[in-house]
Motif scaffolding. Structure first.
Motif, short mmCIF file in Angstrom:
data_model
loop_
_atom_site.label_atom_id
_atom_site.label_comp_id
_atom_site.label_asym_id
_atom_site.label_seq_id
_atom_site.Cartn_x
_atom_site.Cartn_y
_atom_site.Cartn_z
N UNK A 200 0.79 -1.24 0.00
CA UNK A 200 0.00 0.00 0.00
C UNK A 200 0.82 1.28 0.00
N UNK A 201 2.14 1.18 -0.07
CA UNK A 201 2.96 2.39 -0.05
C UNK A 201 3.44 2.77 -1.44
N UNK A 202 3.78 1.78 -2.25
CA UNK A 202 4.39 2.02 -3.56
C UNK A 202 3.47 1.50 -4.66
N UNK A 203 3.41 2.25 -5.77
CA UNK A 203 2.66 1.83 -6.95
C UNK A 203 3.61 1.14 -7.94
N UNK A 204 3.24 -0.03 -8.39
CA UNK A 204 4.04 -0.70 -9.41
C UNK A 204 5.27 -1.39 -8.86
N UNK A 205 6.17 -1.73 -9.76
CA UNK A 205 7.39 -2.48 -9.42
C UNK A 205 8.37 -1.57 -8.67
N UNK A 206 8.88 -2.04 -7.57
CA UNK A 206 9.82 -1.26 -6.76
C UNK A 206 11.23 -1.84 -6.90
N UNK A 207 12.20 -0.97 -7.05
CA UNK A 207 13.59 -1.40 -7.17
C UNK A 207 14.13 -1.83 -5.81
N UNK A 208 15.02 -2.82 -5.84
CA UNK A 208 15.62 -3.29 -4.59
C UNK A 208 16.41 -2.19 -3.86
N UNK A 209 17.16 -1.32 -4.57
CA UNK A 209 17.87 -0.25 -3.85
C UNK A 209 16.95 0.66 -3.03
N UNK A 210 15.71 0.84 -3.47
CA UNK A 210 14.76 1.66 -2.71
C UNK A 210 14.43 0.98 -1.39
N UNK A 211 14.23 -0.34 -1.44
CA UNK A 211 13.92 -1.07 -0.21
C UNK A 211 15.11 -1.03 0.74
N UNK A 212 16.31 -1.19 0.19
CA UNK A 212 17.52 -1.12 1.01
C UNK A 212 17.64 0.25 1.66
N UNK A 213 17.41 1.31 0.88
CA UNK A 213 17.52 2.67 1.40
C UNK A 213 16.51 2.93 2.51
N UNK A 214 15.28 2.43 2.33
CA UNK A 214 14.25 2.64 3.35
C UNK A 214 14.63 1.97 4.66
N UNK A 215 15.20 0.78 4.58
CA UNK A 215 15.62 0.07 5.79
C UNK A 215 16.79 0.76 6.47
N UNK A 216 17.75 1.23 5.68
CA UNK A 216 18.90 1.93 6.27
C UNK A 216 18.43 3.18 7.01
N UNK A 217 17.54 3.96 6.38
CA UNK A 217 17.03 5.17 7.02
C UNK A 217 16.32 4.86 8.33
N UNK A 218 15.49 3.81 8.32
CA UNK A 218 14.74 3.44 9.53
C UNK A 218 15.67 2.92 10.62
N UNK A 219 16.67 2.14 10.25
CA UNK A 219 17.61 1.59 11.23
C UNK A 219 18.41 2.71 11.89
N UNK A 220 18.91 3.63 11.09
CA UNK A 220 19.70 4.75 11.64
C UNK A 220 18.86 5.56 12.62
N UNK A 221 17.61 5.84 12.25
CA UNK A 221 16.73 6.62 13.14
C UNK A 221 16.46 5.88 14.45
N UNK A 222 16.18 4.59 14.36
CA UNK A 222 15.92 3.81 15.57
C UNK A 222 17.13 3.79 16.50
N UNK A 223 18.32 3.67 15.93
CA UNK A 223 19.53 3.65 16.75
C UNK A 223 19.78 5.01 17.41
N UNK A 224 19.53 6.08 16.67
CA UNK A 224 19.72 7.42 17.22
C UNK A 224 18.77 7.67 18.39
#
Length: 331
Positions: free
Chosen positions: A70-94
């Protein structure tokens, strides 16, 4: 074109790391009230929470499908998923480092939005109807938690108004263990599914699975990662949730945990991701306000609300920067 399979492996690893961090970051949600009132020892509380987080994570996949579809329309690239996880992990650690309760759900949604916006997909790649539904659930759930916490606590005060405070708290100390257990189960039922959704999205977009159904092995891996993370504990956040918002007594902790577990599990059954951190904090504020409006430390509450407001834009920025970094390394 890059070989997609290494990216899928990276996504799975990062998603499990996110789930592990989510476990110790959000341990406070399940056990802070019962530990702060000494209804149960910290070690026993963490073991109980870890086991019930695992069991809760295994009961449903509806929230996973919402996050993955429900967040993305159509085919999503793997680098986008990686980037989203990195951003969330950094924020959680901070936020964990400074002991500030924040939402892993907000962080994951924000990270994915930032990654999509920075990619070639741009605005057209965002499912605004789906994002709107998710944000409504994230925003209204803590408000509902606060209102219902106030109501439940007021009802308990009326029912037991002739009981002495010491007898009342002694009676509710054991009952609080039960509500802490239901809180841990409901937390697992909602939060672990977010990583399940991300991993399944990566597998589906990479052609590893033919339909968006969460594989059993993914459920087990996500549930295990969260349970192990929960077993590590998040003591700085436990102190904030358990004592800095409002000085809890067993009857207050019982009301807060009961209300939180009902709210979160209802959201799970409706396939809606919510922030357990926000729901629990809102419930504690409502319970405290029912006793006395000035009993709540609104300064601490204000800091938490600021974290709630800032999480999505901050993690969106982190997701966007992470996408640039991923493409610079692998592009």
């Amino acid at each position: 074109m890059l070989d997609i399979h290494p990216f899928i492996i990276i996504v799975v690893v990062l998603a499990l790391v996110f789930d592990f961090i989510n476990g110790f970051h959000d341990t406070a949600n399940a056990i802070a009230t019962s530990v702060s009132t000494r209804a149960i020892s910290p070690s026993k509380a963490i073991i109980m929470a870890a086991v019930l987080n695992f069991l809760g994570a295994m009961i449903s996949t509806g929230v996973a499908k919402t996050i993955g579809g429900d967040i993305v329309v159509g085919h999503i690239e793997q680098p986008i998923i990686i980037a989203s996880l990195v951003g969330a992990i950094v924020w959680n650690l901070l936020t964990w480092k400074i002991g500030l309760p924040s939402s892993s759900s907000h962080a994951l949604v924000g990270g994915m939005i930032g990654g999509v916006l920075m990619s070639d997909m741009g605005l057209a790649g965002l499912n605004f109807a789906g994002i709107g539904k998710i944000i409504v659930a994230l925003v209204t759930s803590p408000i509902l938690g606060m209102v219902m916490g106030y109501i439940i606590m007021t009802v308990l005060f009326r029912v037991f108004e002739n009981s002495s405070p010491s007898k009342l708290n002694h009676r509710f100390k054991k009952m609080q263990i039960v509500t802490a257990a239901t809180m841990a189960f409901s937390h697992g039922s909602n939060d672990a599914q977010k990583s399940m959704g991300i991993i399944t999205l990566a597998l589906f977009s990479g052609g590893v699975i033919s339909e968006f159904e969460v594989p059993t092995i993914v459920k087990i891996l996500a549930a295990t990662a969260m349970a192990v993370g929960t077993s590590m504990g998040g003591w700085s956040i436990i102190k904030t949730v358990g004592g800095k918002i409002f000085k809890l007594e067993p009857v207050n902790g019982f009301a807060a945990d009961l209300n939180s577990s009902i709210t979160i599990f209802t959201a799970t059954m409706l396939h809606l991701p919510v922030s357990t951190t926000h729901v629990v904090s809102g419930s504690i504020m409502g319970v405290g306000a029912a006793k006395r409006i000035h009993a709540v430390r609104w300064g601490v509450a204000q800091q938490m609300v600021m974290a709630w407001v800032l999480t999505i834009p901050c993690t969106a920025a982190m997701g966007a920067l992470s996408y640039v970094a991923v493409m610079a390394v692998f592009g």
